[in-house]
Design a protein around this motif. Structure first.
Motif, mmCIF file in Angstrom:
data_model
loop_
_atom_site.group_PDB
_atom_site.id
_atom_site.type_symbol
_atom_site.label_atom_id
_atom_site.label_comp_id
_atom_site.label_asym_id
_atom_site.label_seq_id
_atom_site.Cartn_x
_atom_site.Cartn_y
_atom_site.Cartn_z
ATOM 1 N N PHE A 2 46.978 -9.088 42.841
ATOM 2 C CA PHE A 2 48.095 -8.462 41.833
ATOM 3 C C PHE A 2 48.941 -7.533 42.485
ATOM 4 O O PHE A 2 50.397 -7.459 42.354
ATOM 5 N N LEU B 44 43.666 -8.781 33.832
ATOM 6 C CA LEU B 44 42.974 -7.736 34.304
ATOM 7 C C LEU B 44 42.459 -6.746 33.288
ATOM 8 O O LEU B 44 41.518 -6.293 33.318
ATOM 9 N N HIS B 45 43.198 -6.904 32.369
ATOM 10 C CA HIS B 45 42.790 -6.216 30.739
ATOM 11 C C HIS B 45 41.592 -6.979 30.309
ATOM 12 O O HIS B 45 40.567 -6.221 29.802
ATOM 13 N N THR C 9 37.544 2.136 28.893
ATOM 14 C CA THR C 9 38.042 3.362 28.480
ATOM 15 C C THR C 9 39.079 3.164 27.180
ATOM 16 O O THR C 9 39.263 4.139 26.356
ATOM 17 N N MET D 43 42.940 -1.504 23.705
ATOM 18 C CA MET D 43 43.292 -2.362 24.976
ATOM 19 C C MET D 43 43.386 -3.732 24.428
ATOM 20 O O MET D 43 44.021 -4.734 25.142
ATOM 21 N N ALA E 51 46.957 -4.348 23.535
ATOM 22 C CA ALA E 51 47.710 -4.491 24.752
ATOM 23 C C ALA E 51 47.818 -6.064 25.156
ATOM 24 O O ALA E 51 48.709 -6.456 25.908
ATOM 25 N N LEU F 170 54.697 -2.851 22.747
ATOM 26 C CA LEU F 170 53.900 -2.783 23.997
ATOM 27 C C LEU F 170 53.798 -1.382 24.392
ATOM 28 O O LEU F 170 52.928 -0.717 25.102
ATOM 29 N N SER G 12 52.193 1.106 22.402
ATOM 30 C CA SER G 12 50.758 1.059 22.586
ATOM 31 C C SER G 12 50.574 1.654 24.015
ATOM 32 O O SER G 12 49.398 2.299 24.131
ATOM 33 N N LEU G 13 51.308 1.284 25.075
ATOM 34 C CA LEU G 13 51.055 1.922 26.436
ATOM 35 C C LEU G 13 51.050 3.399 26.058
ATOM 36 O O LEU G 13 50.022 4.400 26.664
ATOM 37 N N CYS H 268 47.712 4.960 24.476
ATOM 38 C CA CYS H 268 46.777 5.016 25.474
ATOM 39 C C CYS H 268 46.718 5.679 26.459
ATOM 40 O O CYS H 268 45.726 6.064 27.018
ATOM 41 N N ARG I 177 44.034 9.105 27.337
ATOM 42 C CA ARG I 177 43.338 9.070 28.617
ATOM 43 C C ARG I 177 43.457 10.044 29.515
ATOM 44 O O ARG I 177 42.850 10.366 30.339
ATOM 45 N N ARG J 231 40.518 6.210 41.126
ATOM 46 C CA ARG J 231 40.561 4.997 40.513
ATOM 47 C C ARG J 231 41.048 5.050 39.145
ATOM 48 O O ARG J 231 42.177 4.505 38.888
ATOM 49 N N ASN K 93 44.694 4.103 37.772
ATOM 50 C CA ASN K 93 45.066 3.323 36.549
ATOM 51 C C ASN K 93 46.241 4.194 35.746
ATOM 52 O O ASN K 93 46.893 3.492 35.178
ATOM 53 N N PHE L 120 49.491 3.840 37.274
ATOM 54 C CA PHE L 120 50.063 2.531 37.163
ATOM 55 C C PHE L 120 50.785 2.521 35.784
ATOM 56 O O PHE L 120 51.825 2.067 35.508
ATOM 57 N N HIS L 121 49.938 2.722 34.729
ATOM 58 C CA HIS L 121 50.562 2.525 33.412
ATOM 59 C C HIS L 121 51.761 3.666 33.123
ATOM 60 O O HIS L 121 52.609 3.091 32.418
HETATM 61 C C1 HEM Z 1 47.730 -0.150 24.853
HETATM 62 C C2 HEM Z 1 47.984 -0.216 25.972
HETATM 63 C C3 HEM Z 1 47.044 -0.317 27.120
HETATM 64 C C4 HEM Z 1 45.840 0.115 27.250
HETATM 65 C C5 HEM Z 1 45.053 0.680 26.281
HETATM 66 C C6 HEM Z 1 45.472 -0.238 28.555
HETATM 67 C C7 HEM Z 1 44.136 0.030 29.212
HETATM 68 C C8 HEM Z 1 43.724 -0.331 30.529
HETATM 69 C C9 HEM Z 1 42.603 -0.070 31.096
HETATM 70 C C10 HEM Z 1 41.451 0.840 30.405
HETATM 71 C C11 HEM Z 1 42.442 -0.509 32.348
HETATM 72 C C12 HEM Z 1 41.340 -0.452 33.206
HETATM 73 C C13 HEM Z 1 40.469 -1.837 33.232
HETATM 74 C C14 HEM Z 1 39.688 -1.732 34.511
HETATM 75 O O1 HEM Z 1 39.085 -0.687 34.838
HETATM 76 O O2 HEM Z 1 39.525 -2.789 35.034
HETATM 77 C C15 HEM Z 1 43.732 -1.087 32.566
HETATM 78 C C16 HEM Z 1 44.241 -1.613 33.709
HETATM 79 C C17 HEM Z 1 45.247 -2.244 33.818
HETATM 80 N N1 HEM Z 1 46.490 -2.413 32.894
HETATM 81 FE FE1 HEM Z 1 46.537 -1.645 31.061
HETATM 82 N N2 HEM Z 1 46.412 -0.972 29.411
HETATM 83 C C18 HEM Z 1 47.676 -0.744 28.459
HETATM 84 C C19 HEM Z 1 48.691 -1.257 28.562
HETATM 85 C C20 HEM Z 1 49.177 -2.108 29.721
HETATM 86 C C21 HEM Z 1 50.381 -2.590 29.869
HETATM 87 C C22 HEM Z 1 51.518 -2.606 29.164
HETATM 88 C C23 HEM Z 1 50.449 -3.029 31.242
HETATM 89 C C24 HEM Z 1 51.425 -3.885 32.031
HETATM 90 C C25 HEM Z 1 52.511 -4.173 31.849
HETATM 91 C C26 HEM Z 1 49.083 -2.930 31.622
HETATM 92 C C27 HEM Z 1 48.568 -3.359 32.973
HETATM 93 C C28 HEM Z 1 47.409 -3.083 33.469
HETATM 94 C C29 HEM Z 1 46.867 -3.211 34.663
HETATM 95 C C30 HEM Z 1 47.816 -4.395 35.959
HETATM 96 C C31 HEM Z 1 45.728 -3.110 35.148
HETATM 97 C C32 HEM Z 1 44.709 -3.216 36.122
HETATM 98 C C33 HEM Z 1 44.814 -2.028 37.086
HETATM 99 C C34 HEM Z 1 43.618 -2.033 38.270
HETATM 100 O O3 HEM Z 1 42.810 -2.954 38.019
HETATM 101 O O4 HEM Z 1 43.645 -1.050 38.759
HETATM 102 N N3 HEM Z 1 48.346 -2.313 30.822
HETATM 103 N N4 HEM Z 1 44.619 -0.901 31.163
#
Ligand code: HEM
Lengths: 309, 468
Positions: free
Chosen positions: A208, A251-252, B9, B39, B42, B104, B107-108, B111, B115, B182, B186, B189-190
């Motif tokens: 990724f 991933l989510h 989380t 999540m 999302a 989105l 939501s982002l 969240c 966090r 980590r 995360n 990244f978000h």
């Molecule tokens: C409501 C919105 C969101 C929530 C609650 C959320 C929550 C999370 C959480 C808890 C993780 C950690 C998962 C883990 O530990 O494997 C995660 C990972 C991730 N999220 Fe989100 N996310 C949101 C929106 C987004 C959006 C909009 C994107 C992309 C455009 C995104 C991309 C990613 C990616 C790529 C990971 C993997 C990161 C990694 O493995 O290090 N997320 N998200």
């Protein structure tokens, strides 16, 4: 050596690596045919069956080596010399090479021996597709492709493709094993579901960021230099974006109750489908893509007032 | 790489939440917010976004391929009104596509803010102390040694620190915790997803993009009136145009004459002389594909080229009614090109010309065509019209509604087939046309994208976050 003889060498090396991949596949098939008869928890480390397995890996190493020669010779055959990924045939050659290379690199670390037959079969199939349908003579590239970004952008895209493909294979096996009740045979001998899921995740978690780098960093920078716009929503870009979003969803999914395991594996496979569709399919589907490596475009018919170079 | 064990989380415990039907307004609001920022939402929105992006790669998009879009409209008269309503020709600006990504982003934000707060608190809190009874932990092991407790604790603490745990040494215990980097990655990244969008939005709002065709030897100065097409961002102001100017001194192309890509053009070089401001010194730059010229925060790109036959039209009185290089637009990779001349002041009758230019003329299947892009055997082939030629319209289109095509005595259309240097008299004393020579033009794209560094910072942050 002349360019023509480099090209001939490349073609021969592709054929030779195909043969060696095939032998590796046979060795793995012999190994797994023998393992079928044994209880799934019986570990075989000596004797003919284990030999066949080791032979399979050895042959894969040789095949990947010859594959590398094919790629290098392809680059040497071009005038001026260049990286060997300028058209669909070359992309497929490079993509399958990286699938093989990453498999070998990860083999020890993640104990991937069980993936051998599938990886080799996958590479072999795509090599055949490349040779039969996609083959093209070595040719100069269109102007926009002469850039060091060609190296960085495409290498990273292809490496990510290799990692996603390995992850996808693990996800397919996850889904198959989940539905299987067999006590013997290939599926029974695979690592347990938790491990398959984890291996699949590791591959995707590696792929990724590399894909992000390729598609969202180097891609736009290069597009800006060559076509004056960072992001133009051309079909290739659209599908690269779709792939990125689907893998983010994967991933989510792995961390969402109700989506773990099965559904996550399905999302991963949807991602893989979009990835390979973009790699090969979109070029046949769409004539409007500026990423038109397939056709020798100088003047883009679609845009008379802004003819692309 | 990342820790393989996911922790949920972002997703909240849904079982504990009452159904929306038996809640008051405040609870309902909370419930909805929780749904939006979960999540799972999302995840679903991400999948929806991927799905919604597909049509734009199938139906030609107005912004990407306007000609393709109008052809598609002509070919599908029934579907077009429906597609028009759905925004299928500009999917990425359509309300439904925007709705998905705006949701989105909401939501982002919903969240990452909580966090980040949780993370901040956890970072300042000490790792929890070791439980009195180790066997309460799901994973535990026992080992007996003759070393002093102090030694063992010190060694354990050192080892854990080496493995990058946060360590607390108690009186007779060591406790440690890991995973902060980590979680930080995360969050970064978000957060960076938002940064990238902000960067893009700034570029879209304050930037601009314009194109101009410049004939070799001619110049351009960065002024709105000089552009052929210009797309400003909605908050762009005219005074943001930097006051540079340039002249296309020379243009060269290499044509491949052999091999599998014979006919392809390469190594385009346009030599520019430019001034950053009207008073600054004149510099030169070799403008090439992949090598834009940067002036201040504006960039200049070479994105196309073609031919401009020099045509002179004399009217019935013998006066020059039109003269100069005329831009013909290539229609295919052989550079067969199409162009128009409008002599609106010709007397006694206005004259319009329309037709093709072939750099290497050849007959293929009985039809005239070009077999190569270079000037090997150039031929200009034009039809002639008279009547109202309507000079106000686009210079690349001849509006023929108020004109009449000029015919030969035998009733067939009169055609001018001309080589360089030819002059041909028109019938009925209309005048004459001369093909004086051939010049080249460059299509230059000029754009300014403020916010691009923000977007770049964003994606780099995203990458670092992913690696964290
Ligand atoms: C409501 C919105 C969101 C929530 C609650 C959320 C929550 C999370 C959480 C808890 C993780 C950690 C998962 C883990 O530990 O494997 C995660 C990972 C991730 N999220 Fe989100 N996310 C949101 C929106 C987004 C959006 C909009 C994107 C992309 C455009 C995104 C991309 C990613 C990616 C790529 C990971 C993997 C990161 C990694 O493995 O290090 N997320 N998200």
């Amino acid at each position: 050596m002349t360019n023509a003889s480099w090209e001939a060498l490349s073609n021969q090396a592709v054929a030779a690596s195909g043969v060696v991949y095939f032998l590796a596949l046979l060795a793995h098939l012999v190994q797994w045919a023998a393992l079928r008869k044994l209880p799934a928890d019986e570990v075989v480390t000596t004797g003919r069956t284990a030999m066949a397995g080791r032979l399979g890996v050895l042959l894969t190493v040789i095949a990947v080596g010859v594959h590398a020669v094919a790629l290098a010779a392809r680059g040497m055959a071009a005038d001026p010399n260049r990286v060997p990924w300028g058209n669909m045939y070359e992309f497929t050659l490079a993509g399958t090479f990286f699938v093989g290379l990453l498999y070998l690199l990860f083999l020890r670390r993640f104990a991937l021996e069980w993936m051998g037959p599938l990886v080799v079969a996958f590479i072999l199939t795509l090599l055949m597709v490349a040779v039969i349908w996609l083959h093209e003579e070595v040719a100069p590239l269109t102007e926009a492709l002469y850039s060091y970004w060609l190296i960085i952008h495409v290498v990273s895209a292809v490496i990510a493709t290799g990692a996603f493909t390995l992850g996808g294979i693990a996800s397919v096996l996850y889904l198959l094993k989940e539905r299987s009740t067999a006590e013997r045979g290939y599926l029974a001998r695979l690592p347990d579901l938790l491990s398959l899921d984890r291996i699949s995740y590791r591959m995707h978690a590696f792929g990724f960021p590399v894909w992000t780098f390729a598609v969202l960093i180097t891609g736009p920078i290069w597009a800006h230099q060559a076509w004056s716009s960072y992001w133009n929503w051309d079909p290739k870009e659209v599908w690269a974006f779709i792939t990125w979003v689907v893998y983010a969803a994967y991933l989510h999914a792995r961390a969402t109750a109700g989506w773990k395991g099965r559904n996550a594996a399905i999302v991963a496979l949807v991602g893989l489908a979009t990835l390979w569709f973009n790699f090969i399919g979109i070029n046949f589907f769409s004539s409007t893509s500026q990423h038109s490596y397939a056709a020798p475009v100088i003047a883009d018919q679609q845009h008379p007032p802004e003819v692309s170079l | 790489m990342s820790n393989p064990e996911p922790k949920d989380t972002g997703g909240r415990d849904r079982q504990a939440t009452p159904m929306p039907t038996d809640m008051n307004a405040r609870e309902l609001g909370r419930w909805m917010w929780r749904q939006v920022t979960s999540m799972r939402t999302a995840l679903v929105l991400l999948l929806l976004l991927a799905l919604a992006a597909i049509p734009g790669s199938i139906v030609p998009q107005e912004d990407v391929d306007s000609l393709g879009a109008s052809r598609w409209r002509d070919a599908h008269p029934k579907l077009t009104p429906i597609y028009e309503k759905l925004g299928m020709f500009s999917v990425y600006d359509s309300p439904w596509f925007s709705a998905i990504y705006i949701l989105l982003m909401i939501s982002l934000v919903g969240c990452i803010v909580p966090r980040t707060a949780v993370y901040w608190r956890a970072l300042r809190a000490k790792p929890p102390g070791a439980p009195r009874n180790l066997s309460r932990l799901p994973e535990h092991a026992t080992h007996t040694t003759a070393d002093t407790p102090g030694d063992v604790l010190a060694r354990a603490a050192a080892e854990l620190r080496k493995r990058r745990y946060r360590v607390v040494v108690g009186e007779d215990s060591v406790s440690a915790e890991k995973g902060y980097l980590r979680e930080a990655g995360n969050l970064v990244f978000h957060l960076s997803v938002l940064v990238v969008l902000v960067g893009f939005a700034i570029g879209g709002l304050y930037g601009y993009k314009g194109g101009v065709i410049v004939i070799e030897g001619k110049g351009f100065s960065n002024d709105l009136t000089q552009y052929d097409d210009f797309v400003p961002g909605s908050l762009f102001k005219g005074e943001d145009l930097e006051p540079f100017s340039f002249t296309v001194k020379d243009f060269e192309v290499d044509w491949l004459t052999e091999g599998p890509r014979a006919g392809m053009a390469r190594k385009f070089v346009s030599t520019l002389e430019y001034q950053e401001t009207p008073t600054s010194e004149v510099k030169t730059y070799d403008l090439k594909v992949n090598h834009p010229l940067t002036i201040g925060s504006t960039e200049v790109f070479l994105i196309g080229h073609g031919y401009a036959p020099v045509i002179t039209v004399r009217d019935g009185n013998g006066d020059v009614a039109y003269s100069g290089p005329t831009v013909f637009l290539p229609v295919d990779q052989t550079f067969a090109s199409f162009g128009v001349v409008k002599a609106g002041f010709a007397e006694p009758a206005q004259i319009g010309l329309e037709g093709d230019f072939y750099p290497t003329f050849a007959l293929g299947d009985g039809l005239p065509r070009s077999s190569f892009g270079d000037l090997i055997n150039p031929l200009l082939s034009l039809s002639v019209f008279t009547g109202e030629v309507n000079t106000g319209e686009s210079i690349y289109v001849l509006d023929k509604s108020d004109t009449e095509q000029v015919m030969k005595a035998d009733g067939k259309p009169f055609r001018l087939d001309m080589r360089e240097g030819d002059t041909i008299e028109l019938p009925d004393g209309l005048g004459s046309v001369t093909f004086d020579g051939i010049e080249r033009w460059n299509k230059i794209q000029i754009s300014r994208t403020p916010g691009k560094l923000i977007a770049l910072t964003g994606v780099v942050m995203a990458l670092l976050g992913l690696l964290g």
